[in-house]
Design an enzyme around this catalytic site. Structure first.
Site, PDB file in Angstrom:
ATOM      1  N   SER A 180       0.465  -1.416   0.136  1.00 36.57           N
ATOM      2  CA  SER A 180      -0.134  -0.068  -0.210  1.00 36.57           C
ATOM      3  C   SER A 180       1.198   1.130   0.210  1.00 36.57           C
ATOM      4  O   SER A 180       0.247   2.059  -0.736  1.00 36.57           O
ATOM      5  CB  SER A 180      -1.010  -0.062   1.420  1.00 36.57           C
ATOM      6  OG  SER A 180      -0.175  -0.317   2.203  1.00 36.57           O
ATOM      7  N   HIS A 208      -5.562  -3.391  -2.653  1.00 36.15           N
ATOM      8  CA  HIS A 208      -4.590  -2.440  -3.750  1.00 36.15           C
ATOM      9  C   HIS A 208      -4.614  -3.416  -5.359  1.00 36.15           C
ATOM     10  O   HIS A 208      -3.942  -2.370  -6.406  1.00 36.15           O
ATOM     11  CB  HIS A 208      -3.469  -1.698  -3.643  1.00 36.15           C
ATOM     12  CG  HIS A 208      -3.985  -0.617  -2.129  1.00 36.15           C
ATOM     13  ND1 HIS A 208      -3.855   0.504  -2.204  1.00 36.15           N
ATOM     14  CD2 HIS A 208      -3.545  -1.078  -1.080  1.00 36.15           C
ATOM     15  CE1 HIS A 208      -3.988   0.754  -1.476  1.00 36.15           C
ATOM     16  NE2 HIS A 208      -3.598  -0.136  -0.294  1.00 36.15           N
ATOM     17  N   LYS A 240     -12.170   0.677  -1.987  1.00 34.43           N
ATOM     18  CA  LYS A 240     -11.088   1.264  -2.794  1.00 34.43           C
ATOM     19  C   LYS A 240     -11.401   1.134  -3.951  1.00 34.43           C
ATOM     20  O   LYS A 240     -12.765   1.665  -4.263  1.00 34.43           O
ATOM     21  CB  LYS A 240      -9.662   0.513  -2.955  1.00 34.43           C
ATOM     22  CG  LYS A 240      -8.697   0.929  -1.340  1.00 34.43           C
ATOM     23  CD  LYS A 240      -7.538   0.218  -0.659  1.00 34.43           C
ATOM     24  CE  LYS A 240      -7.405   0.939   0.430  1.00 34.43           C
ATOM     25  NZ  LYS A 240      -6.542   0.030   1.042  1.00 34.43           N
TER      26      LYS A 240
HETATM   27  C1  LIG Z   1      -6.530  -0.150   2.516  1.00 32.59           C
HETATM   28  C2  LIG Z   1      -5.908  -1.898   2.860  1.00 32.59           C
HETATM   29  C3  LIG Z   1      -6.867  -2.430   4.304  1.00 32.59           C
HETATM   30  C4  LIG Z   1      -7.959  -1.922   4.956  1.00 32.59           C
HETATM   31  O1  LIG Z   1      -9.009  -1.673   4.260  1.00 32.59           O
HETATM   32  P1  LIG Z   1     -10.216  -0.521   4.947  1.00 32.59           P
HETATM   33  O2  LIG Z   1     -11.795  -1.405   3.379  1.00 32.59           O
HETATM   34  O3  LIG Z   1      -9.924   0.457   4.561  1.00 32.59           O
HETATM   35  O4  LIG Z   1     -11.179  -1.163   5.990  1.00 32.59           O
HETATM   36  C5  LIG Z   1      -6.612  -3.488   3.821  1.00 32.59           C
HETATM   37  N1  LIG Z   1      -5.258  -4.099   3.117  1.00 32.59           N
HETATM   38  C6  LIG Z   1      -4.793  -3.242   2.396  1.00 32.59           C
HETATM   39  C7  LIG Z   1      -3.690  -4.260   2.575  1.00 32.59           C
HETATM   40  C8  LIG Z   1      -4.672  -1.959   2.187  1.00 32.59           C
HETATM   41  O5  LIG Z   1      -4.362  -1.372   1.793  1.00 32.59           O
END
Ligand SMILES: *Cc1c(COP(=O)(O)O)cnc(C)c1O
Length: 392
Positions: A180, A208, A240
């Site tokens: 991330s 991602h 996302k």
């Molecule tokens: C953003 C993210 C999460 C968390 O997801 P949310 O739905 O925002 O809680 C988990 N793992 C990774 C690798 C992320 O980038």
């Protein structure tokens, strides 16, 4: 005494440029918004990779979901068991080429829930040092032994697994698909090889990667042409590219049935709203039906931004995902750039410790499919100017 401790820590954060503040944004569309003071921004730090939060089909689906009311009113095992959620799970399973999928309330809770539910105290988890905080926290609450290996370093992972080869403890390997903060991609082919050799269970977090990697946007496995059956569990988020809120895990039915019985974050929290489910369902339909065009735009925008920044000599971590980290080092410089860019109508937040290691503060630029190439060109020119005036 507690008050003194809190004040001292807040003072320290401020002095070291590590203080964090909540924003008050008003969005105009997927790429533009304004803040409280009416300052307009081009948004270059959103995880909304395909811009689907404003897709007409998604907005329409949310409107139609209002017939189901505004809240899910209970956990999935009670009144939160919405039919549309079960449909979304079936679609996600198909999309990820898995037998089954299971929704959680956020991606964060998915990692907590999977690791908490599946891993026992006597097990060992091998975790990449740059894994997302939700994986780190999931490892912590699992009570298992945690062995951290060097970032995407398959040799180090192998060396560490070798040390535990003769124990009969269950081994898990857990990793981000796309990391991330660095935006690089896990070496999945090698990881699958190692998993087989050491009889480990692997979990890949595609938060991602879905809507980003692979010809179909299905994520890391698809990117490498690896069969989903080679990966035990694939975690993901609805928040996302899927333009909603919530998380999921995909894998074999028996494991997910076990989690439905054992995972406290799944059992003891009210499920996401019918609106969230409707938005994710519609966004996933769009990705499946019209993904090729959106992914092509995302990729050409990414290439445009990465190429321009590299040509100007900015210290960008090389790669090909829409996460483009511009490394500036000191938190102070990152904050100064963040501020200067805002004055020039660009929202590109500084990422500082503890999210990234000390001395590795950065501006983490993210590209979306819905950015206009021309506005990206102009914005990148501004970023280059600001970087030249503040850093070089
Ligand atoms: C953003 C993210 C999460 C968390 O997801 P949310 O739905 O925002 O809680 C988990 N793992 C990774 C690798 C992320 O980038």
């Amino acid at each position: 005494m507690l008050k003194d401790r809190i004040e001292a820590e807040l003072d320290r954060l401020q002095e070291q440029n590590l203080e964090r503040k909540v924003k008050e944004l008003v969005f105009h569309d997927s790429c533009h918004g304004e803040d409280r003071d009416g300052q307009e921004y081009l948004i270059l730090s959103s995880n909304n990779y395909l811009g689907l939060t404003y897709a007409p089909e998604v907005l329409e689906a949310v409107k139609n979901s209002l017939s189901q009311g505004t809240g899910s009113t209970g956990s999935r095992l009670v009144t939160g068991g919405l039919r549309e959620a079960a449909e979304l799970e079936r679609k996600l399973a198909r999309f990820k080429y898995c037998e089954d999928a299971m929704l959680f309330n956020t991606g964060y809770m998915t990692n907590l829930g999977v690791l908490y539910g599946l891993v026992d105290a006597g097990d060992i988890i091998f975790s990449d040092e740059l894994n997302h905080a939700s994986i780190i926290d999931g490892c912590r609450i699992s009570k298992a032994k945690v062995v951290v290996y060097k970032h995407n370093d398959m040799r180090d992972l192998r060396d560490k697994l070798e040390l535990y080869k003769s124990t009969d403890q269950q081994k898990f390997i857990v990793t981000d698909g796309v990391f991330s903060m660095d935006g690089d991609i896990v070496n999945l082919p090698e990881l699958v090889h190692i998993k087989k050799q050491y009889d480990a269970f692997i979990i890949v977090d595609d938060a991602h990667s879905v809507g980003v990697l692979g010809a179909d946007g299905a994520g890391t496995a698809s990117h490498y042409g690896i069969n989903s059956s080679e990966i035990d569990l694939q975690v993901g988020t609805l928040s996302k590219a899927l333009a909603s809120s919530g998380g999921y895990v995909a894998g074999n039915k028996i494991i997910l049935d076990y989690l439905r019985n054992k995972s406290r974050p799944f059992i003891f929290s009210t499920f996401i709203s019918p609106m969230d489910v409707a938005a994710a369902n519609a966004a996933l339909d769009l990705l499946v039906d019209q993904g090729a065009g959106m992914l092509a735009r995302l990729r050409s925008n990414t290439l445009l931004v990465r190429t321009k920044l590299l040509e100007a000599g900015l210290p960008v971590i090389a790669g090909n995902t829409p996460i483009v980290p511009i490394m500036v080092g000191e938190a102070k410089v990152a904050v100064a750039m963040d501020q200067a860019l805002r004055e020039k109508k660009i929202l590109l937040s500084a990422i500082r410790p503890p999210t990234v290691p000390q001395g590795e503060s950065r501006l983490r630029l993210t590209v979306m499919a819905t950015h206009e190439p021309e506005e990206l060109r102009q914005a990148v020119d501004v970023i280059i100017q600001v970087w030249q005036s503040l850093v070089r």
